[in-house]
Write an enzyme that holds these catalytic residues in place. Structure first.
Site, PDB file in Angstrom:
ATOM      1  N   LYS A 230       0.590  -1.306  -0.189  1.00 24.41           N
ATOM      2  CA  LYS A 230       0.101   0.039   0.130  1.00 24.41           C
ATOM      3  C   LYS A 230       0.832   1.239   0.214  1.00 24.41           C
ATOM      4  O   LYS A 230       0.686   2.146  -0.750  1.00 24.41           O
ATOM      5  CB  LYS A 230      -0.955  -0.083   1.230  1.00 24.41           C
ATOM      6  CG  LYS A 230      -1.855   1.215   1.323  1.00 24.41           C
ATOM      7  CD  LYS A 230      -3.146   0.903   1.553  1.00 24.41           C
ATOM      8  CE  LYS A 230      -4.013   2.458   1.304  1.00 24.41           C
ATOM      9  NZ  LYS A 230      -5.170   2.248   1.744  1.00 24.41           N
ATOM     10  N   GLU A 240      -4.757   9.194  -6.237  1.00 24.45           N
ATOM     11  CA  GLU A 240      -5.977   8.112  -7.003  1.00 24.45           C
ATOM     12  C   GLU A 240      -6.157   8.836  -8.555  1.00 24.45           C
ATOM     13  O   GLU A 240      -7.101   8.909  -8.769  1.00 24.45           O
ATOM     14  CB  GLU A 240      -7.164   8.022  -6.343  1.00 24.45           C
ATOM     15  CG  GLU A 240      -7.542   6.458  -6.815  1.00 24.45           C
ATOM     16  CD  GLU A 240      -8.830   5.983  -5.970  1.00 24.45           C
ATOM     17  OE1 GLU A 240      -8.619   5.935  -4.699  1.00 24.45           O
ATOM     18  OE2 GLU A 240      -9.853   5.499  -6.562  1.00 24.45           O
ATOM     19  N   ARG A 244      -3.358   4.027  -8.139  1.00 21.79           N
ATOM     20  CA  ARG A 244      -4.042   3.607  -6.728  1.00 21.79           C
ATOM     21  C   ARG A 244      -5.280   3.004  -6.836  1.00 21.79           C
ATOM     22  O   ARG A 244      -5.805   2.062  -5.856  1.00 21.79           O
ATOM     23  CB  ARG A 244      -3.986   5.018  -5.835  1.00 21.79           C
ATOM     24  CG  ARG A 244      -4.595   4.743  -4.462  1.00 21.79           C
ATOM     25  CD  ARG A 244      -4.401   6.077  -3.454  1.00 21.79           C
ATOM     26  NE  ARG A 244      -5.156   5.861  -2.111  1.00 21.79           N
ATOM     27  CZ  ARG A 244      -4.897   6.433  -1.274  1.00 21.79           C
ATOM     28  NH1 ARG A 244      -4.055   7.544  -1.139  1.00 21.79           N
ATOM     29  NH2 ARG A 244      -5.283   6.013  -0.093  1.00 21.79           N
ATOM     30  N   HIS A 251     -13.845  -3.922  -5.145  1.00 24.38           N
ATOM     31  CA  HIS A 251     -14.640  -3.076  -4.559  1.00 24.38           C
ATOM     32  C   HIS A 251     -15.941  -2.744  -5.437  1.00 24.38           C
ATOM     33  O   HIS A 251     -16.905  -2.327  -4.665  1.00 24.38           O
ATOM     34  CB  HIS A 251     -13.644  -1.999  -4.209  1.00 24.38           C
ATOM     35  CG  HIS A 251     -12.848  -2.136  -2.942  1.00 24.38           C
ATOM     36  ND1 HIS A 251     -12.157  -3.329  -2.850  1.00 24.38           N
ATOM     37  CD2 HIS A 251     -12.855  -1.820  -1.545  1.00 24.38           C
ATOM     38  CE1 HIS A 251     -11.304  -3.269  -1.774  1.00 24.38           C
ATOM     39  NE2 HIS A 251     -11.946  -2.277  -0.918  1.00 24.38           N
ATOM     40  N   HIS A 255     -19.034  -2.976  -3.395  1.00 25.78           N
ATOM     41  CA  HIS A 255     -19.667  -1.879  -2.860  1.00 25.78           C
ATOM     42  C   HIS A 255     -21.258  -2.173  -3.221  1.00 25.78           C
ATOM     43  O   HIS A 255     -22.174  -1.681  -2.550  1.00 25.78           O
ATOM     44  CB  HIS A 255     -19.208  -0.578  -3.363  1.00 25.78           C
ATOM     45  CG  HIS A 255     -17.972  -0.087  -2.635  1.00 25.78           C
ATOM     46  ND1 HIS A 255     -17.193   0.644  -3.195  1.00 25.78           N
ATOM     47  CD2 HIS A 255     -17.532  -0.419  -1.361  1.00 25.78           C
ATOM     48  CE1 HIS A 255     -16.282   0.920  -2.225  1.00 25.78           C
ATOM     49  NE2 HIS A 255     -16.709   0.419  -1.154  1.00 25.78           N
TER      50      HIS A 255
END
Ligand code: GLY
Length: 392
Positions: A230, A240, A244, A251, A255
């Site tokens: 990370k 980002e 990134r 996700h 999400h």
């Protein structure tokens, strides 16, 4: 006391260290003392964590001659709200914090995000130190400076990039976590292997179960390697603008599942990420970019440690493909109406893809839901056969 392992997040004058070890909390005062602008800190934590860890942190601060007060917010995701942020900032101002006061975020992702955002905006910016107490926070949310709160419109839609001055990850804290929470954090550990480090994934296949069981050396190694990955990604792309976004592997799908289940106990974030990572692999296989064996290998590993890999492993409910797709379209990673997907060329080979047609995603969800229905049907048939055999 043993010396902590140390990593650096290289961001010029905003660079900071991540210290990892089993005595980091007990040495917290000594470790942060050289970085403090004054001898005063305010600890922000929640009621459950205060009971478990606050006294130890306070002793460590006393040992280093650091003055401290603390603010306790209610536990749970419900504290990441504008209302709670307002209360927290009011309390900080009532305590007459100064620009030289440092905030200490003692907690998991909720506390880190809330306290970090309060630090970003109070007096136009206070220093803060992350002391993450969950596996998910130690390997992901405490590193990289993303802070923020949720609104009725979605998760983390208000926030700031505000890097901590130091991250203190005490892995001994993790051994008391409930297994389900540990597993949810482990999904984010697996993610680093899948993104860019097939060797780490291989190591996890051999040692993942031990670290989930709380084996200290394995746990420390996994937190260290996750933070290393990370830290390198954040140093290369803090805001980002590019790579990134690879950290969002699983996700976008995850999400959508979380939004549908209400971000609650039914589906933890890491569980959604686990299913989402499998879907990202399946989509990559469907597009002919990834060998099916790699998707199978991921499924096998997640299932072996007890993480869900598809709808059949989740609490039964009616899933609607169009609603799931609509949730994906509301993600804040949508740009110019297009969703950026993190896809893979195999384990350790993630890349960003904006040219995915919604019909491909529709087909993927439909197959995944049909597989789950088929699984449920087979289970029901075998239960009925067993009952009939026992009854005969
Ligand atoms: N959790 C994803 C990131 O920090 O970018």
């Amino acid at each position: 006391m043993t010396k902590p392992r140390s990593l650096s997040v290289s961001l010029g004058e905003r660079s900071y260290d991540i210290l990892i070890g089993t005595t980091v909390l007990a040495q917290a005062g000594k470790l942060m003392r050289p970085l403090l602008k004054s001898d005063r800190v305010i600890i922000i934590t929640d009621a459950n964590l205060a009971e478990r860890h606050l006294a130890r942190l306070q002793r460590a601060l006393d040992d280093a001659g650091i003055r401290h007060e603390h603010i306790v917010v209610p536990p749970g995701d419900g504290s990441k709200t504008l209302d709670q942020l307002g209360r927290l900032i009011s309390r900080l101002l009532d305590l007459k914090v100064e620009r030289s006061t440092t905030l200490l975020a003692l907690g998991g992702g909720v506390i880190g995000d809330l306290a970090g955002f309060a630090a970003a905006v109070t007096l136009r910016g206070l220093d803060f130190v992350q002391i993450p107490t969950s596996l998910l926070a130690q390997v992901d949310s405490s590193v990289g400076g993303k802070t923020g709160i949720n609104t009725a419109q979605g998760k983390n839609l208000i926030g700031a990039f505000h890097q901590p001055r130091l991250v203190l990850a005490d892995t001994s804290i993790l051994t008391t976590l409930p297994r389900r929470e540990m597993l949810a954090g482990y999904a984010e550990v697996v993610k680093y292997g899948l993104i860019r480090d097939a060797g780490f994934f291989h190591w996890l296949e051999a040692h993942g179960a031990d670290l989930i069981d709380g084996e200290r050396a394995e746990l420390e190694h996994a937190v260290l390697e996750s933070c290393r990955a990370k830290a390198e990604i954040v140093a290369a792309d803090e805001r980002e603008c590019g790579q990134r976004a690879l950290l969002n592997l699983g996700h976008t799908f995850g999400h959508a599942l979380e939004a549908e289940t209400g971000y609650g106990d039914e589906l933890l974030h890491g569980e959604g990420v686990a299913v989402g990572m499998v879907m990202a692999f399946d989509l990559s296989v469907q597009r002919g970019h990834c060998a099916p064996e790699d998707a199978d290998r991921l499924r096998r590993h997640l299932a072996a440690v007890g993480l869900p890999t598809g709808f059949a492993d989740l609490a039964p409910r009616h899933w609607d493909v169009e609603r799931l797709i609509a949730h994906m379209g509301r993600d804040k990673k949508v740009s110019g109406g297009r969703i950026t997907f993190v896809l893979v060329r195999g384990i350790g080979g993630a890349y960003l893809e904006t040219e995915v047609e919604l019909d491909e995603v529709r087909a993927l969800f439909t197959t995944a839901l049909n597989d789950a229905d088929q699984f449920a049907l087979e289970n029901e048939t075998s239960r009925m056969t067993t009952r009939a055999t026992l009854g005969s």
